[in-house]
Motif scaffolding. Structure first.
Motif, short mmCIF file in Angstrom:
data_model
loop_
_atom_site.label_atom_id
_atom_site.label_comp_id
_atom_site.label_asym_id
_atom_site.label_seq_id
_atom_site.Cartn_x
_atom_site.Cartn_y
_atom_site.Cartn_z
N ALA A 11 29.31 36.67 42.95
CA ALA A 11 29.51 35.25 43.24
C ALA A 11 30.98 34.92 43.49
CB ALA A 11 28.97 34.40 42.08
N VAL A 12 31.87 35.47 42.69
CA VAL A 12 33.30 35.16 42.82
C VAL A 12 33.91 35.92 44.00
CG1 VAL A 12 35.55 35.24 41.69
CG2 VAL A 12 33.51 34.64 40.37
N GLY A 13 33.58 37.21 44.10
CA GLY A 13 34.15 38.00 45.19
C GLY A 13 33.77 37.46 46.56
N TRP A 14 32.56 36.93 46.68
CA TRP A 14 32.07 36.42 47.96
C TRP A 14 31.92 34.91 47.90
CZ3 TRP A 14 32.41 39.69 51.83
CH2 TRP A 14 32.47 41.06 51.52
N SER A 15 32.98 34.25 47.44
CA SER A 15 33.00 32.80 47.33
C SER A 15 33.53 32.14 48.59
CB SER A 15 33.86 32.37 46.14
OG SER A 15 35.19 32.88 46.28
N GLY A 16 34.07 32.93 49.51
CA GLY A 16 34.63 32.38 50.74
C GLY A 16 36.14 32.30 50.73
N TYR A 17 36.78 32.69 49.63
CA TYR A 17 38.24 32.72 49.54
C TYR A 17 38.70 34.16 49.79
CZ TYR A 17 37.70 28.13 47.43
OH TYR A 17 37.37 26.82 47.20
N VAL A 18 39.51 34.34 50.81
CA VAL A 18 39.86 35.69 51.22
C VAL A 18 40.56 36.45 50.10
CG1 VAL A 18 42.06 34.95 52.27
CG2 VAL A 18 40.95 37.06 53.05
N LEU A 19 41.39 35.79 49.32
CA LEU A 19 42.12 36.48 48.25
C LEU A 19 41.23 36.84 47.07
CD1 LEU A 19 45.52 34.53 48.22
CD2 LEU A 19 45.04 36.80 49.15
N ALA A 20 39.99 36.33 47.04
CA ALA A 20 39.05 36.68 45.98
C ALA A 20 38.23 37.90 46.31
CB ALA A 20 38.11 35.51 45.68
N VAL A 127 42.86 42.85 52.01
CA VAL A 127 43.60 42.03 51.05
C VAL A 127 44.45 42.90 50.14
CG1 VAL A 127 43.37 40.33 49.20
CG2 VAL A 127 41.76 40.32 51.10
N VAL A 128 43.93 44.05 49.76
CA VAL A 128 44.66 44.94 48.84
C VAL A 128 45.74 45.74 49.57
CG1 VAL A 128 44.41 46.81 47.17
CG2 VAL A 128 42.60 45.10 47.39
N PHE A 129 45.44 46.16 50.79
CA PHE A 129 46.39 46.98 51.55
C PHE A 129 46.65 46.38 52.94
CE2 PHE A 129 43.97 49.99 48.80
CZ PHE A 129 45.02 50.38 47.96
N PRO A 130 47.18 45.15 53.02
CA PRO A 130 47.38 44.53 54.33
C PRO A 130 48.38 45.31 55.17
CG PRO A 130 48.52 43.30 52.61
CD PRO A 130 47.66 44.31 51.91
N GLY A 131 48.00 45.54 56.43
CA GLY A 131 48.89 46.22 57.35
C GLY A 131 48.84 47.73 57.29
N TRP A 132 48.04 48.28 56.37
CA TRP A 132 47.99 49.74 56.22
C TRP A 132 47.06 50.40 57.23
CZ3 TRP A 132 48.58 52.36 50.87
CH2 TRP A 132 49.65 51.78 50.17
N GLY A 133 46.22 49.64 57.89
CA GLY A 133 45.32 50.21 58.89
C GLY A 133 44.34 51.21 58.31
N GLY A 161 47.27 45.87 40.92
CA GLY A 161 48.69 45.75 41.21
C GLY A 161 48.94 45.49 42.69
N PHE A 162 48.28 46.27 43.54
CA PHE A 162 48.42 46.05 44.98
C PHE A 162 47.88 44.67 45.39
CE2 PHE A 162 48.85 50.70 45.16
CZ PHE A 162 49.88 50.82 46.08
N TRP A 163 46.77 44.27 44.75
CA TRP A 163 46.17 42.97 45.06
C TRP A 163 47.13 41.83 44.70
CZ3 TRP A 163 41.90 40.63 41.47
CH2 TRP A 163 41.50 39.39 41.96
N LEU A 164 47.72 41.88 43.51
CA LEU A 164 48.63 40.82 43.09
C LEU A 164 49.87 40.77 43.99
CD1 LEU A 164 48.37 41.21 39.21
CD2 LEU A 164 47.37 39.41 40.63
N TRP A 165 50.38 41.92 44.35
CA TRP A 165 51.54 41.96 45.24
C TRP A 165 51.17 41.35 46.60
CZ3 TRP A 165 56.60 42.57 45.16
CH2 TRP A 165 57.27 42.83 46.36
N SER A 166 50.01 41.70 47.10
CA SER A 166 49.56 41.17 48.38
C SER A 166 49.36 39.65 48.29
CB SER A 166 48.24 41.84 48.80
OG SER A 166 47.69 41.23 49.94
N ALA A 167 48.74 39.19 47.19
CA ALA A 167 48.50 37.75 47.04
C ALA A 167 49.81 36.98 46.98
CB ALA A 167 47.68 37.49 45.78
N ALA A 168 50.81 37.55 46.32
CA ALA A 168 52.10 36.87 46.21
C ALA A 168 52.79 36.74 47.57
CB ALA A 168 53.00 37.63 45.24
N MET A 169 52.54 37.70 48.47
CA MET A 169 53.19 37.72 49.78
C MET A 169 52.28 37.22 50.89
SD MET A 169 56.07 38.99 48.81
CE MET A 169 56.87 39.40 50.35
#
Length: 379
Positions: A11-20, A127-133, A161-169
Motif C-alpha cells: 500500500a505504501v510503496g505503491w501509493s503514487g509517490y515516487v520517493l515511496a 529512486v535508489v540509484f538515479p542516473g546509474w542506468g 542509505g542510497f534511498w535517503l541520499w537520493s531523496a535528499a537530492m
C-alpha cells in the motif's frame, strides 16, 4: 505479522509517490521469511492486492457497474503473481532463496507472466540509484536478491542509505527544451466525442501551448479519437502557419480490430508514430476473440517499435498500461533513446491512485537512465 507487513509495504510503496517506491523492496524479505509455502502465498497476495487496490473501483467506473466485476478481476490479476512467488518459494534462507527470487522476478518482468507484472519492486531502482542506468538496475536486482538471505539487514541498510541520499537530492525531471505535455480534464468524453467542435477546441489548446515557445506538444492517450484521413486533414489545416508538431493518442480501426497508437501531425504531414505494445488485458487486449474466429479488441505489438524517431530525437513511448510493466521500458532502453514520452487516459481511475502510480513509475525509469520525461494524461 508477515502478511500484515506485506499489505503495508504494497500500500505504501505503491501509493503514487515516487520517493515511496523503495518501500516495495522490502517484499522479498517478507516473502523469504515466510514459514511455509502457504504463508508465502498469503504474503504475496497481500502485497499485490494492496499495491493494485485501485483496480476494483477503476473497473466499476470503466464499466459503470458495481464493485463485483472489479473485485473478480482484481483477484484474477493477482493469480499470476501469487502462483509464481508461491511455486518458487524456498524454506532455506541463503543463495537458494536468492536464486529462486531472482527467477520469480525475471518471470514477472517478461511475458507471459509479465503481462500482469505490476508492482514489480525493481521499479524502485530509479529512486535508489538515479542516473546509474543499467548498473543501477543490476545493483537494485542484487539488493533485492540479498534481501531474501540472512544478510537482509545489511542489504536493507545499504539500500536505505542510497534511498535517503537520493531523496535528499531529488528534483523533478527536466522537460526537454521546446516540448510541452498537456494534461486534460475531459473525463470519459475524451476519444468518444468526435465532433468538429471538440477537435477545434483541441487545436486551440495546442495553439495556446505554442505561445510559450513549444515546438512539440504532447496530448494524452485517445485525444484524437478514431484516426481517419478526415481527422488528419482537419488537424493539418488547423496547424497551418504554426511551427509545431503534435504527438497525440488515437485509435486506428480495421475489420479485425484496432491499434492504440500515438500519431504525429504537423501542417505538412501526419503519420502513425507508435503502436502500443501492451494494451490493457481484458478491456482492450482480448486475444480469445481471435481464437473463436471473432474480430475486435486492441492488438498487442509486443516487441515492435521500441523507439521512434522524431525530428532527430530517439523517443521511447509508453502508453498507459505499459508504464506499470517492466519489459516495455527496458526493451526500449536497450536502444538508447534520448527521452521518454508517457501518455494515459485515466478518467476511469477517479478516486484511485492509478494515474499517480503510472506517473511515479515513468519518473523512476526516467531518473534511472537519466532521461528527460514528457507526460500527458487525461483525468
Amino acid at each position: 505479522m508477515l502478511i500484515g507487513a506485506s499489505i503495508v509495504v504494497g500500500a505504501v510503496g505503491w501509493s503514487g509517490y515516487v520517493l515511496a517506491l523503495p518501500i516495495a523492496m522490502l517484499f522479498p524479505a517478507l516473502w523469504a521469511h515466510s514459514r511455509s509455502r502457504t504463508v508465502a502465498a498469503f504474503v504475496s497476495a497481500g502485497y499485490f492486492l494492496a499495491a493494485s487496490r485501485g483496480l476494483p473501483e477503476g473497473v466499476a467506473n470503466f464499466y459503470d457497474s458495481d464493485l463485483w466485476p472489479g473485485l473478480l478481476l482484481w483477484c484474477a490479476a493477482s493469480l499470476c503473481f501469487v502462483l509464481v512467488q508461491t511455486a518458487l518459494w524456498s524454506h532455506r534462507l541463503g543463495w537458494e532463496s536468492a536464486l529462486r527470487y531472482g527467477a520469480a522476478a525475471v518471470l514477472m518482468a517478461v511475458p507471459p507472466f509479465g503481462i500482469a507484472g505490476w508492482a514489480h519492486p525493481l521499479t524502485a531502482a530509479g529512486v535508489v540509484f538515479p542516473g546509474w542506468g543499467w548498473l543501477g538496475l543490476g545493483a537494485a536486482a542484487a539488493g533485492l536478491a540479498v534481501m531474501t538471505t540472512r544478510w537482509w539487514p545489511a542489504a536493507a541498510i545499504t539500500l536505505s542509505g542510497f534511498w535517503l541520499w537520493s531523496a535528499a537530492m531529488w528534483t523533478d525531471g527536466i522537460v526537454p527544451e521546446g516540448w510541452r505535455g498537456v494534461d486534460l480534464e475531459l473525463g470519459e468524453s475524451l476519444g468518444r466525442d468526435s465532433s468538429l467542435d471538440r477537435h477545434r477546441d483541441m487545436i486551440a489548446t495546442v495553439r495556446e501551448a505554442t505561445a510559450g515557445g513549444a515546438r512539440f506538444v504532447l496530448l494524452p492517450e485517445s485525444a484524437l479519437g478514431l484516426w481517419t484521413p478526415t481527422v488528419s486533414h482537419l488537424w493539418q489545416d488547423g496547424l497551418r502557419g504554426r511551427n509545431v508538431v503534435v504527438i497525440a493518442g488515437a485509435a486506428v480501426v480495421d475489420p479485425d480490430g484496432y491499434d492504440n497508437v500515438l500519431v504525429s501531425v504537423w501542417a505538412g504531414d501526419a503519420r502513425v508514430l507508435y503502436r502500443e505494445r501492451m494494451p490493457v488485458p481484458g478491456s482492450m487486449w482480448q486475444p480469445w476473440r481471435g481464437w473463436i474466429g471473432q474480430g475486435g479488441g486492441a492488438r498487442a505489438h509486443f516487441f515492435a517499435n521500441t523507439i521512434v524517431d522524431l525530428a532527430g530525437s530517439r523517443i521511447a513511448p509508453l502508453i498507459c498500461y505499459e508504464q506499470l510493466l517492466i519489459w516495455p521500458v527496458l526493451h526500449s532502453m536497450i536502444y538508447s533513446p534520448d527521452m521518454i514520452v508517457a501518455t494515459g487516459n485515466g478518467w476511469w481511475t477517479s478516486g484511485t491512485s492509478i494515474v499517480a502510480i503510472q506517473k511515479a513509475s515513468a519518473a523512476a525509469w526516467a531518473r534511472l537512465f537519466d532521461l528527460p520525461l514528457v507526460t500527458a494524461f487525461n483525468t
